[in-house]
Scaffold this motif. Structure first.
Motif, mmCIF file in Angstrom:
data_model
loop_
_atom_site.group_PDB
_atom_site.id
_atom_site.type_symbol
_atom_site.label_atom_id
_atom_site.label_comp_id
_atom_site.label_asym_id
_atom_site.label_seq_id
_atom_site.Cartn_x
_atom_site.Cartn_y
_atom_site.Cartn_z
ATOM 1 N N GLY A 455 0.802 -1.210 0.000
ATOM 2 C CA GLY A 455 0.000 0.000 0.000
ATOM 3 C C GLY A 455 0.836 1.261 0.000
ATOM 4 N N GLU A 456 0.540 2.180 0.931
ATOM 5 C CA GLU A 456 1.198 3.480 0.963
ATOM 6 C C GLU A 456 2.694 3.401 1.254
ATOM 7 O OE1 GLU A 456 -0.340 5.881 4.085
ATOM 8 O OE2 GLU A 456 -0.062 4.349 5.643
ATOM 9 N N HIS A 457 3.154 2.274 1.766
ATOM 10 C CA HIS A 457 4.574 2.144 2.101
ATOM 11 C C HIS A 457 5.418 1.676 0.910
ATOM 12 C CE1 HIS A 457 3.492 2.741 6.260
ATOM 13 N NE2 HIS A 457 2.655 1.727 6.211
ATOM 14 N N ALA A 458 4.773 1.275 -0.176
ATOM 15 C CA ALA A 458 5.499 0.718 -1.320
ATOM 16 C C ALA A 458 6.319 1.784 -2.029
ATOM 17 C CB ALA A 458 4.519 0.070 -2.290
ATOM 18 N N THR A 459 7.494 1.369 -2.484
ATOM 19 C CA THR A 459 8.351 2.235 -3.295
ATOM 20 C C THR A 459 8.550 1.588 -4.668
ATOM 21 O OG1 THR A 459 10.382 1.145 -2.550
ATOM 22 C CG2 THR A 459 9.597 3.032 -1.253
ATOM 23 N N ARG A 460 9.128 2.330 -5.566
ATOM 24 C CA ARG A 460 9.444 1.792 -6.894
ATOM 25 C C ARG A 460 10.928 1.989 -7.169
ATOM 26 N NH1 ARG A 460 5.336 0.451 -10.344
ATOM 27 N NH2 ARG A 460 3.242 0.783 -9.472
ATOM 28 N N GLY A 461 11.509 1.038 -7.860
ATOM 29 C CA GLY A 461 12.934 1.113 -8.167
ATOM 30 C C GLY A 461 13.585 -0.255 -8.060
ATOM 31 N N ARG A 462 14.853 -0.312 -8.395
ATOM 32 C CA ARG A 462 15.552 -1.593 -8.404
ATOM 33 C C ARG A 462 15.745 -2.154 -7.005
ATOM 34 N NH1 ARG A 462 18.128 -5.292 -11.001
ATOM 35 N NH2 ARG A 462 20.048 -6.235 -10.182
ATOM 36 N N GLY A 463 15.989 -1.293 -6.036
ATOM 37 C CA GLY A 463 16.149 -1.753 -4.664
ATOM 38 C C GLY A 463 17.585 -2.089 -4.309
ATOM 39 N N ILE A 464 17.754 -2.790 -3.184
ATOM 40 C CA ILE A 464 19.085 -3.132 -2.704
ATOM 41 C C ILE A 464 19.634 -4.335 -3.463
ATOM 42 C CG2 ILE A 464 18.510 -2.232 -0.429
ATOM 43 C CD1 ILE A 464 18.335 -5.104 0.574
ATOM 44 N N GLU A 465 20.920 -4.494 -3.449
ATOM 45 C CA GLU A 465 21.561 -5.642 -4.086
ATOM 46 C C GLU A 465 21.908 -6.729 -3.077
ATOM 47 O OE1 GLU A 465 21.999 -6.249 -7.239
ATOM 48 O OE2 GLU A 465 21.242 -4.318 -7.951
ATOM 49 N N ARG A 466 22.253 -6.307 -1.844
ATOM 50 C CA ARG A 466 22.685 -7.285 -0.846
ATOM 51 C C ARG A 466 22.203 -6.888 0.549
ATOM 52 N NH1 ARG A 466 28.361 -10.253 -2.119
ATOM 53 N NH2 ARG A 466 28.016 -10.539 -4.345
ATOM 54 N N ILE A 467 22.018 -7.889 1.392
ATOM 55 C CA ILE A 467 21.823 -7.679 2.830
ATOM 56 C C ILE A 467 23.001 -8.330 3.546
ATOM 57 C CG2 ILE A 467 20.308 -7.933 4.819
ATOM 58 C CD1 ILE A 467 18.122 -8.823 2.989
ATOM 59 N N ILE A 468 23.537 -7.622 4.516
ATOM 60 C CA ILE A 468 24.636 -8.160 5.306
ATOM 61 C C ILE A 468 24.312 -7.973 6.782
ATOM 62 C CG2 ILE A 468 27.106 -8.031 5.811
ATOM 63 C CD1 ILE A 468 27.453 -6.732 3.030
ATOM 64 N N TRP A 469 24.291 -9.083 7.521
ATOM 65 C CA TRP A 469 24.145 -9.018 8.980
ATOM 66 C C TRP A 469 25.530 -9.087 9.610
ATOM 67 C CZ3 TRP A 469 20.660 -11.515 5.888
ATOM 68 C CH2 TRP A 469 19.297 -11.272 6.101
ATOM 69 N N ILE A 470 25.867 -8.127 10.425
ATOM 70 C CA ILE A 470 27.145 -8.103 11.139
ATOM 71 C C ILE A 470 26.878 -8.268 12.634
ATOM 72 C CG2 ILE A 470 29.218 -6.789 11.679
ATOM 73 C CD1 ILE A 470 29.114 -7.560 8.798
ATOM 74 N N ASN A 471 27.471 -9.299 13.230
ATOM 75 C CA ASN A 471 27.330 -9.512 14.665
ATOM 76 C C ASN A 471 28.347 -8.631 15.388
ATOM 77 O OD1 ASN A 471 26.844 -10.414 17.204
ATOM 78 N ND2 ASN A 471 27.655 -12.475 16.905
#
Length: 648
Positions: A455-471
């Motif tokens: 809904g209202e929170h949606a964006t348009r575009g390619r978006g991110i390429e990667r997610i990285i979790w760092i402990n």
């Protein structure tokens, strides 16, 4: 006895308390609460314990019922009620790792118990030990145990993830709670697959019975507070229970749009993963992060609506059959086509090999039939009203061609896990780093699909390429790295003070969302003290959770209506007409006095004595633990005591 009107004193005291820090608040509030009620109850000295007739002089913690899920001789808790004796300390366990303010929450109960004259002992346990009791059906190890409930999506879709814990035959009933009427209602409602309105009424009745009975104490639904860089990224999605940056939902990660050339989104966390084996994951953060790689049959939207995932339609075709149409054109991350055979294999593999993380999904399933390349039929062992909600959303489908040759799946650790999910595996350095890349072919990266789902929170575009979790190891280190631009978001919850501190940076914003996951204060019902409904009600009335929310959490939480496990966010299962025992520590002490409890010269609460002890034993007998003193036609022992004093 003359009762002094202390309302103005308490009001003035509370007003000054509001200007104090969290820790100062709790200490000052304790002193204010005790001074306001001191002297209201008859201090009894030289109590000579005496059990009338042939009545037992003591009652230990024991199993009062035959539990089909428990194979143990005695509960792990040792606590004995003794005629006329002062109460032993009530043990209160919690984990300061659970939430930033959980220690203060434990002190809230220390204060409540102290206002009743009950000694207590706080026990701070490692979080993994505290939650391990969920699998230990012998029962709680302490009288009171408190914890936040996880933001698993299915808990916001159906009442049974919480309510079925109240069932006598449920392995997660580790409070040993048993209410015969609630058990009957639970059995009925969980089988009403085609009667949602009737089921809603039964769920409402269960909640009303449980709240009136004070089966547990539900203090609050805490907001999920995090912080993130909003200068580099646009498209954070508020999701109940998960917040903007948690791992239970992937909506933020598939919706984020970079404002710079940096397309790798880095989250700082304080917990690491032990393996890459999702079906036998240890639960918690490990399981949630691995689900970025896999898809479920259905998903939960940010509005807690059930939406398609690998399944596009589910039809209840009989009391014990559900047919699911599967999404076409989906491939596994290695390019192999996804088909109905993968769903059949995953489900029956979990059943045969006793998958730990998927038990909620497969528990009621007998078998799976492949009807076509993209249609399956689930054959259930019994009618299950929650199958098309929590269970299908809870599922995680794995590739048959990767798992069918695995001999010992519980010990298997895939070097490169393959799923159909929105992100693909890149690398994992145990204890430090987990990295995924986007799956371009996934439907979540379709702008039009997100516009419908978000809904209202949606964006348009390619978006991110990667997610990285760092402990990073601890929250302070995460906040430092966030302000220095080394991290983009906090992957765990923060306190108000922590979030406000880091949000002082122009690039960082404090983010807060409501939650459907309550803080549950669980009571061990095998304990004779807890079995007394008079004591449970008094304890509930002694807890000032409203002030805690206002002054400690600064209103970043929702106050429940009584002891209600179901949040108002969880429509249509929320039941607002539940009984609420208002905060009134003076009346709480009167309830105990009328029930025969006594106080010594040092204001320590004693178990009832003489005829009061016989009445106590009657109240905790099987069949009576859900009844008030008046229902059992027991006298008002405070009046008896006054008469005796007058005669003397």
């Amino acid at each position: 006895m003359t009762i002094k009107d202390t309302s103005s004193d308490v009001s003035t005291s509370q007003e000054s308390i509001r200007r104090l820090s969290r820790r100062q608040y709790l200490r000052a509030s304790l002193l204010a609460g005790v001074s306001a009620i001191a002297g209201c109850n008859r201090a009894t000295s030289n109590i000579q314990p005496h059990a009338p007739g042939n009545v037992s002089e003591s009652v230990p913690t024991k199993y009062w019922h035959d539990w089909p899920t428990i194979d143990a001789g005695t509960p792990p808790l040792e606590y004995t009620a003794r005629v006329g004796a002062p109460l032993d300390p009530v043990t209160v366990e919690y984990s300061s790792e659970d939430d930033p303010w959980m220690r203060e929450h434990a002190l809230l109960f220390e204060r409540a118990l102290d206002s009743l004259g009950v000694p207590s002992k706080l026990i701070d346990r490692p979080l993994n030990q505290l939650y391990a009791q969920s699998w230990d059906t012998a029962g709680l190890e302490n009288v009171i145990s408190m914890s936040s409930q996880g933001p698993d999506p299915q808990r916001g879709l159906d009442p049974n993830p919480f309510l079925m814990r109240l069932h006598k035959a449920n392995p997660s009933n580790y409070t040993n709670y048993w209410h015969p009427t609630i058990n009957e209602l639970l059995d009925t409602q969980r089988q009403l697959t085609g009667e949602p309105k009737r089921r809603e009424k039964l769920v409402g009745r269960i909640q009303r019975l449980f709240a009136a009975d004070v089966g547990d104490i539900i203090t609050l639904f805490p907001n999920v507070i995090t912080a993130a860089n909003t200068e580099k990224w646009n498209g954070y999605v508020p999701t109940p229970g998960n917040g903007y940056t948690g791992d239970a939902f992937q909506w933020t990660e598939v919706n984020l749009q970079p404002k710079t050339d940096d397309t790798a989104y880095v989250k700082g966390v304080t917990t690491s993963m032990n393996s890459l084996n999702l079906p036998w994951a240890a639960g918690g953060d490990e399981e949630l992060r691995l689900k970025f790689i896999y898809d479920s049959l259905f998903d939960a939207s940010p509005n807690l609506d059930i939406i398609p995932a690998l399944g596009t339609d589910a039809e209840v075709t009989g009391d014990e059959t559900v047919e699911v149409k599967l999404r076409e054109g989906v491939t596994w991350h290695d390019g192999t086509p996804f088909t109905a055979e993968d769903v059949k294999f995953s489900t029956e593999f979990y059943i045969e090999e006793n998958s730990t993380s998927q038990a909620t999904f497969y528990k009621p399933i007998e078998s799976v039939d492949v009807l076509s390349s993209h249609r399956v039929r689930f054959n259930l062992k019994w009618p299950d009203a929650s199958f098309t909600t929590q269970r299908l959303v809870r599922s995680a489908i794995i590739p048959k061609h990767r798992w069918e040759a695995i001999d010992s799946p519980a010990q298997h650790n895939p070097t490169e896990p393959i799923g159909t999910g929105p992100f693909k595996f890149v690398r994992w350095n145990q204890g430090t780093r987990f990295e995924l890349e986007r799956n371009d072919e996934h439907w979540m990266f379709d702008d039009d699909w997100r516009a419908t789902a978000l809904g209202e929170h949606a964006t348009r575009g390619r978006g991110i390429e990667r997610i990285i979790w760092i402990n990073v190891g601890n929250v302070d280190a995460i906040l430092g790295a966030l302000t220095q631009g080394q991290l983009d978001a906090v992957g765990s919850t923060l306190s108000n003070a922590q979030a406000d501190r880091v949000a002082a940076s122009d690039a960082i914003e404090k983010l807060s969302t409501e939650s459907f996951a309550p803080v549950a204060v669980k009571l061990m019902h095998s304990c004779p003290l807890i079995r007394d409904k008079e004591f449970r009600i008094a304890l509930s009335m002694a807890v000032d959770n409203r002030s805690f929310i206002e002054d400690v959490l600064r209103s970043e939480a929702t106050l429940p209506e009584g002891e209600n496990y179901i949040s108002e966010l969880v429509s249509p299962w929320y039941t607002p007409e539940t009984h609420h025992y208002r905060h009134d520590p003076t009346e709480a002490r009167r309830i105990l006095e009328r029930a025969g409890y006594l106080w010594g010269d040092d204001d320590t609460l004693h178990f009832p004595n003489e005829d009061g002890w016989a009445a106590f034993l009657e109240r905790i007998r099987n069949g009576n633990t859900h009844k008030r003193r008046e229902e059992l036609r027991q006298p008002d022992f405070s009046k008896r005591a006054q008469t005796t004093e007058g005669q003397s």
